[in-house]
Design an enzyme around this catalytic site. Sequence first.
Site, PDB file in Angstrom:
ATOM      1  CG  ASP A  13      -1.883  -1.152   1.228  1.00 35.42           C
ATOM      2  OD1 ASP A  13      -2.277  -1.600   0.136  1.00 35.42           O
ATOM      3  OD2 ASP A  13      -2.228  -1.620   2.329  1.00 35.42           O
ATOM      4  CE  LYS A  16       2.259  -2.499  -4.342  1.00 36.81           C
ATOM      5  NZ  LYS A  16       2.080  -2.047  -2.958  1.00 36.81           N
ATOM      6  N   GLY A  40      -4.575  -4.138  -3.699  1.00 31.02           N
ATOM      7  CA  GLY A  40      -5.558  -3.095  -3.977  1.00 31.02           C
ATOM      8  C   GLY A  40      -4.779  -1.867  -4.389  1.00 31.02           C
ATOM      9  CG  HIS A  41      -2.129  -1.957  -6.978  1.00 33.29           C
ATOM     10  ND1 HIS A  41      -1.273  -2.551  -7.861  1.00 33.29           N
ATOM     11  CD2 HIS A  41      -1.825  -2.484  -5.767  1.00 33.29           C
ATOM     12  CE1 HIS A  41      -0.495  -3.409  -7.217  1.00 33.29           C
ATOM     13  NE2 HIS A  41      -0.821  -3.387  -5.946  1.00 33.29           N
ATOM     14  CD  GLN A 220       0.645  -8.889  -2.826  1.00 34.08           C
ATOM     15  OE1 GLN A 220       1.263  -9.480  -3.696  1.00 34.08           O
ATOM     16  NE2 GLN A 220      -0.605  -8.544  -2.974  1.00 34.08           N
TER      17      GLN A 220
HETATM   18  P1  GDP Z   1      -0.750   0.397  -3.537  1.00 31.71           P
HETATM   19  O1  GDP Z   1      -1.365  -0.866  -3.052  1.00 31.71           O
HETATM   20  O2  GDP Z   1       0.721   0.426  -3.310  1.00 31.71           O
HETATM   21  O3  GDP Z   1      -1.105   0.725  -4.954  1.00 31.71           O
HETATM   22  O4  GDP Z   1      -1.362   1.567  -2.632  1.00 31.71           O
HETATM   23  P2  GDP Z   1      -2.910   1.745  -2.221  1.00 31.71           P
HETATM   24  O5  GDP Z   1      -3.680   2.207  -3.388  1.00 31.71           O
HETATM   25  O6  GDP Z   1      -3.394   0.534  -1.504  1.00 31.71           O
HETATM   26  O7  GDP Z   1      -2.780   2.861  -1.100  1.00 31.71           O
HETATM   27  C1  GDP Z   1      -2.198   4.102  -1.377  1.00 31.71           C
HETATM   28  C2  GDP Z   1      -3.251   5.192  -1.084  1.00 31.71           C
HETATM   29  O8  GDP Z   1      -2.618   6.442  -1.018  1.00 31.71           O
HETATM   30  C3  GDP Z   1      -4.295   5.317  -2.167  1.00 31.71           C
HETATM   31  O9  GDP Z   1      -5.514   5.674  -1.591  1.00 31.71           O
HETATM   32  C4  GDP Z   1      -3.761   6.459  -3.045  1.00 31.71           C
HETATM   33  O10 GDP Z   1      -4.777   7.144  -3.752  1.00 31.71           O
HETATM   34  C5  GDP Z   1      -3.143   7.334  -1.997  1.00 31.71           C
HETATM   35  N1  GDP Z   1      -2.006   8.151  -2.426  1.00 31.71           N
HETATM   36  C6  GDP Z   1      -0.995   7.811  -3.265  1.00 31.71           C
HETATM   37  N2  GDP Z   1      -0.069   8.779  -3.280  1.00 31.71           N
HETATM   38  C7  GDP Z   1      -0.505   9.741  -2.420  1.00 31.71           C
HETATM   39  C8  GDP Z   1       0.041  10.975  -1.968  1.00 31.71           C
HETATM   40  O11 GDP Z   1       1.128  11.385  -2.336  1.00 31.71           O
HETATM   41  N3  GDP Z   1      -0.692  11.667  -1.049  1.00 31.71           N
HETATM   42  C9  GDP Z   1      -1.881  11.235  -0.585  1.00 31.71           C
HETATM   43  N4  GDP Z   1      -2.517  11.976   0.295  1.00 31.71           N
HETATM   44  N5  GDP Z   1      -2.419  10.070  -0.988  1.00 31.71           N
HETATM   45  C10 GDP Z   1      -1.731   9.331  -1.877  1.00 31.71           C
HETATM   46  P1  IMO Z   2      -0.909  -4.119  -2.236  1.00 26.84           P
HETATM   47  O1  IMO Z   2      -0.487  -4.651  -3.579  1.00 26.84           O
HETATM   48  C1  IMO Z   2      -0.905  -4.563   2.082  1.00 26.84           C
HETATM   49  C2  IMO Z   2      -0.848  -8.631   3.696  1.00 26.84           C
HETATM   50  C3  IMO Z   2      -2.106  -9.042   4.443  1.00 26.84           C
HETATM   51  C4  IMO Z   2      -1.503  -9.990   5.458  1.00 26.84           C
HETATM   52  C5  IMO Z   2      -0.412 -10.686   4.657  1.00 26.84           C
HETATM   53  C6  IMO Z   2      -0.814 -12.037   4.082  1.00 26.84           C
HETATM   54  O2  IMO Z   2      -2.202  -3.397  -2.251  1.00 26.84           O
HETATM   55  O3  IMO Z   2       0.201  -3.346  -1.602  1.00 26.84           O
HETATM   56  P2  IMO Z   2      -2.387 -12.724   2.043  1.00 26.84           P
HETATM   57  O4  IMO Z   2      -3.848 -12.498   1.824  1.00 26.84           O
HETATM   58  O5  IMO Z   2      -1.511 -12.175   0.977  1.00 26.84           O
HETATM   59  O6  IMO Z   2      -2.066 -14.160   2.342  1.00 26.84           O
HETATM   60  O7  IMO Z   2      -2.060 -11.904   3.400  1.00 26.84           O
HETATM   61  O8  IMO Z   2      -0.081  -9.798   3.602  1.00 26.84           O
HETATM   62  N1  IMO Z   2      -1.080  -8.121   2.315  1.00 26.84           N
HETATM   63  C7  IMO Z   2      -1.058  -6.827   1.983  1.00 26.84           C
HETATM   64  N2  IMO Z   2      -0.890  -5.735   2.748  1.00 26.84           N
HETATM   65  N3  IMO Z   2      -1.021  -4.434   0.751  1.00 26.84           N
HETATM   66  C8  IMO Z   2      -1.152  -5.524  -0.024  1.00 26.84           C
HETATM   67  O9  IMO Z   2      -1.183  -5.448  -1.372  1.00 26.84           O
HETATM   68  C9  IMO Z   2      -1.206  -6.796   0.584  1.00 26.84           C
HETATM   69  N4  IMO Z   2      -1.341  -8.067   0.132  1.00 26.84           N
HETATM   70  C10 IMO Z   2      -1.260  -8.850   1.201  1.00 26.84           C
HETATM   71  O10 IMO Z   2      -2.730  -7.944   5.051  1.00 26.84           O
HETATM   72  O11 IMO Z   2      -0.877  -9.271   6.484  1.00 26.84           O
HETATM   73 MG    MG Z   3      -2.889  -1.525  -1.786  1.00 27.32          MG
END
Ligand code: GDP
Ligand code: IMO
Ligand code: MG
Length: 425
Positions: A13, A16, A40-41, A220
Site C-alpha cells: 500500500d 504502487k 488493492g492499487h 504487496q
Molecule cells: P498500492 O497498493 O501500493 O497501490 O497503494 P494503495 O492504493 O493501496 O494505497 C495508497 C493510497 O494512497 C491510495 O488511496 C492512493 O490514492 C493514496 N495516495 C498515493 N499517493 C498519495 C500521496 O502522495 N498523497 C496522498 N494523500 N495520498 C496518496
Molecule cells: P498491495 O499490492 C498490504 C498482507 C495481508 C496480510 C499478509 C498475508 O495493495 O500493496 P495474504 O492475503 O496475501 O495471504 O495476506 O499480507 N497483504 C497486503 N498488505 N497491501 C497488499 O497489497 C497486501 N497483500 C497482502 O494484510 O498481512
Molecule cells: Mg494496496
Amino acid sequence: MAGVVVVGSMWGDEGKGKVTDYLAQKADIVVRYVGGNNAGHTIVYDGKKFALKLIPSGIFSGHEVIMGNGMVVNPKAFLEEVKYLNDAGIDTSRIRVSDRCHVILPYHLEIDELQEKRKGDKSIGTTKRGIGPAYTDKYSRIGIRMGEFVDEELFLEKLNETFPLKVMEYPELADLFTIEGIYNEYKEYAKKIKPLVCDTGILLDEYLREDKKVLFEGAQGAMLDIDYGTYPYVTSSHPGANGVSEGAGIGPLYIKEAIGIIKAYTTRVGEGPFPTELFDETGDFIREQGHEYGTVTKRPRRTGWFDAVVVNQSRRMSSLTGVSLMLLDVLSGLDTIKICSAYKYKGEIIHGLPSTVKGVEEVEPIYEEMPGWEEDITNVQSFAELPVNCQNYIRRIEELIHCPVVMFSVGPDRKQTVVLRDIEF
Ligand code: GDP
Ligand code: IMO
Ligand code: MG
C-alpha cells in the site's frame, strides 16, 4: 531491451498503483508478475478514482497489459474487475493472461479462512482471498493452471484429482462444495477468460526484442516477501524485483531500473511485528490524514515512523535504482518527525532485520528527530517549492537508504507527482 519495475518497498500500500499509472504513460506494456486480488492499487486521475486488485494499473493508459505466470488469479474476481472497468468505459480487450498462472477456486478462500481460525491468536491477518492456499497448491504440485482451467475436459480432470486431496486435509470442505458445483459455475467463467489466455513469456520476449518499453507492476511489498519479510507474517510470494523473472517468464537482465515505492512514514495491515509502530495520537493523525484504511479489506492500517532499516532491506533485495517517496503531504502539520536509522538489538546496533519474529519484536528503533513543516504542500510542483524542513527530510532519507529519491508525491492525483530524475526505459 529494457524494463522498469515498480516495487513496494515496505509492507504494501505504498502507492504502487499511482506510480505505475504515472509511468505507464511512457510505457508500451504493463505487466503484473505476482500476487492476486489481495492487492488493492488505487489510481486517481481527472478527479476519478479507481481501485484495481488484479488487472495491471496500465490499463488506464490504453496499453496491452499482461498478467504473468507468477500471479494467482480468481476467475470470478477477475471477471468482476473486467466489468467494473467496462462499466467505466475502459477497454479491457488488451488484457493477456498467462496460461501458467494458478487459479484460485472457492475452496482456497475457505481454506484461508479455516487456517486463520485454526491459528487462533497466531493468525496472520490475511486478506482471506485464498492467496496462500493457491500458492501452496502450486508448490505442492496439485494446483490448476490457467491453461488447464480454460480447457473444459482438463479442468474437470484436474478438479477430480485435486479437490479430494483438499478434502482429506480439510474435511469441512465436503459440506460446502461439490466438484460438480464448482465445475458448472467455473467453466462458464473459463469460457469468458479463454480468449485472453496465452503464453505471455513468449509475448513479452517478442516485445522486449522489439525494444518495447515494459513496465512491471509489483504488488504487496518487500517486507511481505516469503523469505525476507517478517516470516511467517508475510504473503506467499516474492513481491520485490527479485520476483519479476520468476513471475513474468523472462530473465532478470531486462530490468534496467527498479523503483522502490515508499511512504514518507510506514503502514502495515494484518498481524506481525512493526518496529516503528505508533500507538498514540500521532499514529491516529497519520491514519486520518492519509486515509489509511485498506483498499481490499477496509481494515484500518497500522501506522508508524519511516524505517530506514526496512527500506534498506528492500533496496538490497530489489537492487533499487531509485525510490518514489509517496504521501509526503500527510506529514504536514507535525512539529517533529522521527526517522528510524537503525535498531538496537541485544545491546548492539544493527542495520538489518533479525530473521525471527521474536527478534523483530525485540528490536528497539533508534530515532533521529527532525523539525516538521506546517505548510500545505499538495500543490507543489518542484523540489524547490517544498518547505526547507521537508527538503531536509527527503535528503536525510536518501542518505539513510543509500538511494536517490527520483520522484515524490504530494496527493493521490496523477498531477500531484514531481519527477526529480527521468526514469528511462
Ligand atoms: P498500492 O497498493 O501500493 O497501490 O497503494 P494503495 O492504493 O493501496 O494505497 C495508497 C493510497 O494512497 C491510495 O488511496 C492512493 O490514492 C493514496 N495516495 C498515493 N499517493 C498519495 C500521496 O502522495 N498523497 C496522498 N494523500 N495520498 C496518496
Ligand atoms: P498491495 O499490492 C498490504 C498482507 C495481508 C496480510 C499478509 C498475508 O495493495 O500493496 P495474504 O492475503 O496475501 O495471504 O495476506 O499480507 N497483504 C497486503 N498488505 N497491501 C497488499 O497489497 C497486501 N497483500 C497482502 O494484510 O498481512
Ligand atoms: Mg494496496
